[in-house]
Design an enzyme around this catalytic site. Sequence first.
Site: not given
Ligand code: 3HC
Ligand code: NAD
Length: 310
Positions: A143, A164, A176, A214
Amino acid sequence: MNQFGVIVRSFSNSAAVNSAIKNVTIIGGGLMGSGIAQVTAQAGQNVTLVDVNSDILAKSQKSINNSLGRIAKKIYKDNPQEGEKFAREASERIKTATDPVAAVKDTDLVIEAIVENLDVKHALFQKLDNAAPAHTIFASNTSSLSINDISSVVKRKDRFGGLHFFNPVPVMRLLEVVRGGETTDSTFDTMMQWGKSIGKTCVACKDTPGFIVNRLLVPYMAEALRLLERGDASARDIDIAMKLGAGYPMGPIELLDYVGLDTTKFILDGWNKNYPDQPLFKPIPILNKLVAEGKLGVKTGEGFYKYDKK
Ligand SMILES: C[C@H](O)CC(=O)SCCNC(=O)CCNC(=O)[C@H](O)C(C)(C)COP(=O)(O)OP(=O)(O)OC[C@H]1O[C@@H](n2cnc3c(N)ncnc32)[C@H](O)[C@@H]1OP(=O)(O)O
Ligand SMILES: NC(=O)c1ccc[n+]([C@@H]2O[C@H](COP(=O)([O-])OP(=O)(O)OC[C@H]3O[C@@H](n4cnc5c(N)ncnc54)[C@H](O)[C@@H]3O)[C@@H](O)[C@H]2O)c1
């Protein structure tokens, strides 16, 4: 277009795009690795998913199969048999393993999705660099860490980049694709093409902290926590405000729980270390307290909110 429409479009698009990559090894079967394994298998590619023990891998497979079922129901709503076949065949393309060295022997692409800790990522990539075939591309789903820093321990810096993904991987369309300082054009092109082959919309970014999303999203989520700490508003009202006021699908506090409070803390701690004068990256006591208590959000059943155990 709603999430479902997106799922169908990205699924059908992926079938149309060829990629040189057929075998993919994903290390880390947590929140992200399980989703990456799922979308790769859905696109017809062979996946080996690696984690530290079989209990975690069983949980990964359960979460993948639940998600496949949700998607199959949407794509094949008029043909449940076809839907079951789609989900079964995708699930069968995913093998699990606990030995990362054996799991990279015949792979074309390794995607690392383990804990957001540079030393742990270094230890893993050092081990894999001598085990994977010469042509294999290495990528990190980090991330916030620098791709150049992560790849500093491997010889294949020319075949190393960032892939990413966004949570939940089966739904979020963005990927990304990040170039390190020595990533070749051919590696970059192969990663972009592969991203398209699994139905993602790919954007390119340099190796800069937080890449694109991010860099903008994490400071926003951090400021939401500072607003909460000052008592300016409740968590619920902050989330409602950003959903209704800015059109976000989730508010920042619920998104923090969804992403994982540990991951967010790792990101902020890393950036605060590298940029100590940037107030946006300063440690947040309320976040650090919950992480110290093991309340990591959805994945542990409690963060800022409580969740039903799945
Ligand atoms: C920090 C990291 O490095 C980077 C990141 O990841 S930052 C985070 C980026 N992600 C976001 O910002 C997520 C924002 N949230 C969302 O887009 C929405 O809330 C969400 C898609 C997670 C859930 O959608 P929402 O309408 O609120 O709820 P929900 O009804 O559960 O889902 C809507 C539909 O999406 C689909 N869906 C949601 N989650 C799913 C999953 N895990 N698998 C499959 N389908 C899924 C399904 O089609 C679901 O319909 P269903 O309920 O009939 O199965
Ligand atoms: N959580 C998010 O929304 C998100 C989104 C994009 C990217 N990321 C990045 O992805 C990576 C994983 O995040 P996450 O949220 O899936 O974490 P998580 O804690 O859900 O999963 C991490 C997994 O890695 C396993 N693990 C740790 N060390 C290991 C090793 N040496 N060998 C094999 N497996 C090992 C752990 O057992 C765990 O199951 C991080 O670098 C995070 O920054 C996270």
